[in-house]
Design a protein around this motif. Structure first.
Motif, PDB file in Angstrom:
ATOM      1  N   ASN A 620       0.831  -1.204   0.000  1.00 55.57           N
ATOM      2  CA  ASN A 620       0.000   0.000   0.000  1.00 55.57           C
ATOM      3  C   ASN A 620       0.865   1.254   0.000  1.00 55.57           C
ATOM      4  O   ASN A 620       0.627   2.202  -0.747  1.00 55.57           O
ATOM      5  N   LYS A 627       2.030   6.395  -6.896  1.00 61.21           N
ATOM      6  CA  LYS A 627       0.874   7.128  -7.408  1.00 61.21           C
ATOM      7  C   LYS A 627       1.074   8.642  -7.288  1.00 61.21           C
ATOM      8  O   LYS A 627       0.714   9.409  -8.188  1.00 61.21           O
ATOM      9  N   ASP A 653       9.414   9.097  -0.867  1.00 56.12           N
ATOM     10  CA  ASP A 653       9.292   9.484  -2.276  1.00 56.12           C
ATOM     11  C   ASP A 653       9.594  10.948  -2.460  1.00 56.12           C
ATOM     12  O   ASP A 653       9.798  11.674  -1.483  1.00 56.12           O
ATOM     13  N   ILE A 658       2.575  16.061   1.666  1.00 54.64           N
ATOM     14  CA  ILE A 658       1.297  16.229   2.379  1.00 54.64           C
ATOM     15  C   ILE A 658       1.477  17.346   3.420  1.00 54.64           C
ATOM     16  O   ILE A 658       2.443  17.349   4.186  1.00 54.64           O
ATOM     17  N   ILE A 666      -5.495  11.721   6.865  1.00 55.77           N
ATOM     18  CA  ILE A 666      -5.414  10.741   5.774  1.00 55.77           C
ATOM     19  C   ILE A 666      -5.448   9.301   6.259  1.00 55.77           C
ATOM     20  O   ILE A 666      -5.619   8.370   5.490  1.00 55.77           O
ATOM     21  N   GLN A 672      -9.142  11.318   1.864  1.00 55.78           N
ATOM     22  CA  GLN A 672      -8.091  11.637   0.896  1.00 55.78           C
ATOM     23  C   GLN A 672      -7.800  13.120   1.044  1.00 55.78           C
ATOM     24  O   GLN A 672      -8.663  13.878   1.488  1.00 55.78           O
ATOM     25  N   GLY A 685      -9.401   5.790  -0.448  1.00 56.76           N
ATOM     26  CA  GLY A 685      -9.156   6.458   0.846  1.00 56.76           C
ATOM     27  C   GLY A 685      -9.190   5.472   1.993  1.00 56.76           C
ATOM     28  O   GLY A 685      -9.321   5.861   3.157  1.00 56.76           O
ATOM     29  N   LEU A 686      -9.019   4.173   1.689  1.00 50.43           N
ATOM     30  CA  LEU A 686      -9.065   3.158   2.749  1.00 50.43           C
ATOM     31  C   LEU A 686      -7.700   2.531   3.028  1.00 50.43           C
ATOM     32  O   LEU A 686      -7.479   1.932   4.073  1.00 50.43           O
ATOM     33  N   GLY A 687      -6.749   2.689   2.064  1.00 50.38           N
ATOM     34  CA  GLY A 687      -5.451   2.001   2.184  1.00 50.38           C
ATOM     35  C   GLY A 687      -4.735   2.308   3.486  1.00 50.38           C
ATOM     36  O   GLY A 687      -4.339   1.398   4.239  1.00 50.38           O
ATOM     37  N   SER A 712       7.327  12.554   0.701  1.00 49.59           N
ATOM     38  CA  SER A 712       6.818  11.987   1.949  1.00 49.59           C
ATOM     39  C   SER A 712       7.647  10.783   2.347  1.00 49.59           C
ATOM     40  O   SER A 712       8.219  10.097   1.489  1.00 49.59           O
TER      41      SER A 712
END
Ligand code: ADP
Length: 724
Positions: A620, A627, A653, A658, A666, A672, A685-687, A712
């Motif tokens: 995830n 992404k 990354d 954020i 989050i 999200q 928005g569940l990961g 992040s």
């Protein structure tokens, strides 16, 4: 006659080397000029004691008319015994009677007299034991019987002085006797002497007559007690007497040196009790043409007087101290009264003011430059006050009680009313007599104001209390409402979860069938597929898999919420997870054109947890990094955190980053950063919500370091355990 001792010397007798002057002295002062039988004989015996050393002696005179021998004088023997001594002349064989006729001194021994064995020794005041009886011959020495006897102890003393004295004394007695009846003279003499002695002895003060050299000539009974002691008396008493003699001699010699002076004090010792006695000595010189100069000293006992004087002095001092204390007390009281802010007034028993402090003066006195109203106000204040204390003075209260009351006074200058509380108390003497009334006035304005404020405050408080009660009741209703809503929400949530789980499950079955068939078509199971058709089939496959991911995630979260997601705990090497994850996401990685750089821990970091779930979390995190990153790269780093017994897998990354305010949000379900319908990035928005729950279930945690536009770093930390 109680006692009056013959002359005794207060000072040691001076022994003259030649007897001639002393014989002349005796003749000159006593025997030639005196016609007094007793004085002549006393002086003679005293002279003998001094110059011949006789300790005890006695002079007897024969009264042939009465037929007796009579005692006239004695030395070293009690005077009353001498006075009472008479001896019959009738028995010629009697040793004393025989001695009268003897030509020379006779020694009379106990039990025998000059060979007359068996005749008892006469009992004389000289006491038991041998003594010498010397016949005293008259002018006509040839006469057979002597005029008297001189008895001496110790017995055999015989010297020139004694025989000389016996001669002159015998002749003197004979001479005196020649003038008349000896017996009558002796009796007269005794009477006078007895009277004199009685008078002198009856004086309670010690009286002494001394000669100029300090020798005691006469002492009354009182003085005897202080200055005389016989050998039979106790050592202590004799020493006290000796000391008294010394002190008295010293006092007399001072008088002699300093001249006739006023009374002086003399401290003596009481020989019987040993206590101090203080006397006032009044000495006066007496001149006698024949006897010469003598000093009469009268001692007045002032011991009690001195004690009384000291007591008076002590009482006076005590009185002065009490007076000083009372003065200090009064000053202190004045200070206290003046320092009290309340008016204080002290009145006497008839109501007249005797004392008031400054605040009271402001109310009850009129200042010099005051207007007429001030005088009227003060008079009114006086009237109110007098009426208040008159109740106390008229005895409306009992003794010691206080009277309280309220008086309406007025400020003399401003006429402003001053309500006061008056407290008056009686001051009473020890005998219960009223001495003063003390009144304290307390200004009640502040108290009234305070009471008013208190009332207002009480009202306000009650109102507030009522409001609070109403609000509390409202709150309770709201709470109840909320509780019910919460229950309803919980039920709804459970139903929603149930529904989602059911639906997901229902979705997955046909979706898996769709994916299966698509896969079969792509594999050419149903024959060759045209390239255009194949592209369409691949899109169906891709979208179908995406949908499956979404459905799986919804299913996971509902399972976790329902507690139906068990954790399979095992020990495994965290390094192994990284290549597996990268392999799983290989297609995505290659599509993103980003470089994914793995950094493994140097030593295999064993961790304890659910291997599958750890992998799911890292998948995830990596898929999110890919992404939300458009350029740059992604790093996966495995490390053991020293000291914390944790292993970390961090995914960093160079993506969009954020903002700090979204860091917590989050991780919430379906959250999200951009949850607008027109959002750029896909996803449920569940990961992260699932990942955090799983990490927590394994005893681990997920942390985030990020800032908007700065990439992040998501870090998963899970507990480590040493390999078995
Ligand atoms: P999804 O990715 O399905 O939206 P997630 O729970 O995994 O759901 O992520 C929630 C949100 O957190 C994302 O929509 C995104 O806004 C933000 N996010 C997650 N990972 C990153 C990342 N690496 N860089 C930037 N934003 C991220």
């Amino acid at each position: 006659m109680t006692t009056l001792q013959p002359a005794r010397s207060l000072s040691r007798a001076k022994v003259s080397s030649s007897h001639e002057p002393s014989r002349a002295e005796l003749l000159e002062y006593y025997l030639i000029h005196h016609e007094d039988l007793a004085r002549c004989t006393y002086a003679s015996l005293e002279w003998l004691a001094r110059y011949a050393g006789t300790k005890r002696s006695m002079c007897l005179v024969a009264d042939h008319d009465a037929g007796v021998l009579m005692g006239v004088a004695g030395h070293g023997v009690p005077s009353e015994a001498v006075d009472l001594f008479t001896w019959p002349l009738s028995d010629e064989r009697d040793p004393l009677v025989a001695a009268l006729a003897a030509p020379a001194p006779v020694v009379i021994q106990p039990g025998r007299v000059d060979g007359q064995v068996g005749k008892a020794t006469p009992a004389t005041p000289l006491g038991a034991g041998p003594f010498t009886a010397i016949p005293l011959r008259g002018v006509n020495a040839a006469e057979q019987n002597a005029v008297g006897l001189l008895l001496l102890r110790p017995g055999a003393a015989s010297s020139g002085d004694i025989s000389w004295l016996a001669t002159v004394l015998g002749q003197k007695i004979d001479q005196i006797r020649g003038r008349g009846s000896l017996a009558e003279e002796v009796r007269q003499l005794r009477r006078e002497r007895a009277l004199l002695f009685t008078i002198v002895n009856s004086v309670t003060d010690p009286i002494l007559l001394t000669d100029t050299e300090g020798r005691l000539i006469l002492a009354n009974a009182r003085a005897e007690k202080l200055f005389a002691a016989t050998e039979e008396e106790s050592e202590g008493r004799r020493r006290a007497v000796e000391l008294n003699n010394m002190l008295f001699s010293a006092a007399l010699s001072r008088t002699a040196v300093e001249g006739q002076s006023e009374a002086r004090e003399l401290l003596l010792v009481d020989p019987s009790e040993g206590s101090d006695l203080l006397f006032e000595v009044l000495s006066s010189t007496v001149e006698d043409p024949r006897e010469g100069t003598g000093i009469v000293s009268v001692l007045r006992n002032i011991t009690d007087l001195r004690r009384a004087t000291e007591q008076i002095e002590e009482n006076y001092q005590r009185l002065r101290m009490l007076e000083a204390t009372a003065r200090a007390e009064r000053d202190r009281l004045n200070l206290i009264i003046d320092s009290v802010a309340d008016p204080i007034i002290v009145t006497d028993p008839v109501g007249e003011t005797v004392l008031m402090n400054a605040p009271a003066e402001d109310l009850f006195t009129v200042p010099g430059d005051a207007p007429d109203t001030a005088e009227r106000n003060v008079q009114s204040n006086d009237a109110h006050f007098s009426s208040f204390i008159s109740g106390l003075l008229l005895g409306e209260t009992g003794p010691g009680e206080i009277r309280r009351g309220e008086i309406g006074l007025a400020n003399p200058m401003s006429s402003e009313p001053i309500p006061v509380e008056a407290i008056a108390g009686k001051v009473q003497s020890e005998s219960g007599e009223l001495t003063a009334v003390v009144t304290i006035l307390h200004d009640r304005r502040e108290a009234l104001e305070r009471a008013h404020l208190y009332e207002q405050l009480k009202l306000g408080s009650e109102e507030l209390q009522a409001r609070v009660q109403a609000a509390t009741a409202e709150l309770a209703t709201q709470n109840e409402l909320l509780r019910r809503q919460a229950i309803e929400l919980e039920q709804a949530s459970r139903l929603k979860s149930q529904f989602l789980a059911n639906m997901s499950h229902e979705f997955r079955t046909p979706l898996n069938a769709i994916l299966g068939y698509t896969h079969m078509l792509l594999q050419g199971v149903a024959g060759d597929v045209l390239p255009a058709v194949k592209r369409q089939l691949q899109r169906i496959d891709s979208n179908g898999r995406h949908l499956l991911t979404i459905i799986n995630e919804i299913l996971d979260i509902t399972r976790i919420e329902a507690g139906k997601m068990p954790i399979q705990v095992t020990d495994f090497d965290a390094n192994e997870i990284v290549p597996e994850v990268m392999a799983e996401l290989e297609a995505v990685i290659s599509r993103s054109k980003l470089t994914v750089t793995p950094t493994l821990a140097p030593d295999p970091p064993f961790v304890r947890g659910d291997r599958q779930k750890v992998k799911q979390i890292v998948v995830n995190l990596l898929s999110n990094a890919l992404k939300f990153t458009h350029q740059g790269g992604v790093d996966i780093c495995v490390s053991a955190e020293p000291g914390t017994q944790m292993v970390s897998i961090s995914v960093s990354d160079t993506g969009i980053g954020i903002a700090p305010e979204h860091h917590e949000r989050i991780f919430e379900d379906f959250r999200q950063v951009d949850d607008s319908p027109s959002r750029q990035y896909g996803g449920t928005g569940l990961g992260l919500a699932i990942s955090r729950r799983l990490a927590t279930a394994m005893g681990g945690r997920i942390t985030l370091h990020s800032n908007l536009g700065q990439g992040s770093i998501f870090t998963l930390a899970i507990p480590m355990e040493a390999p078995q």
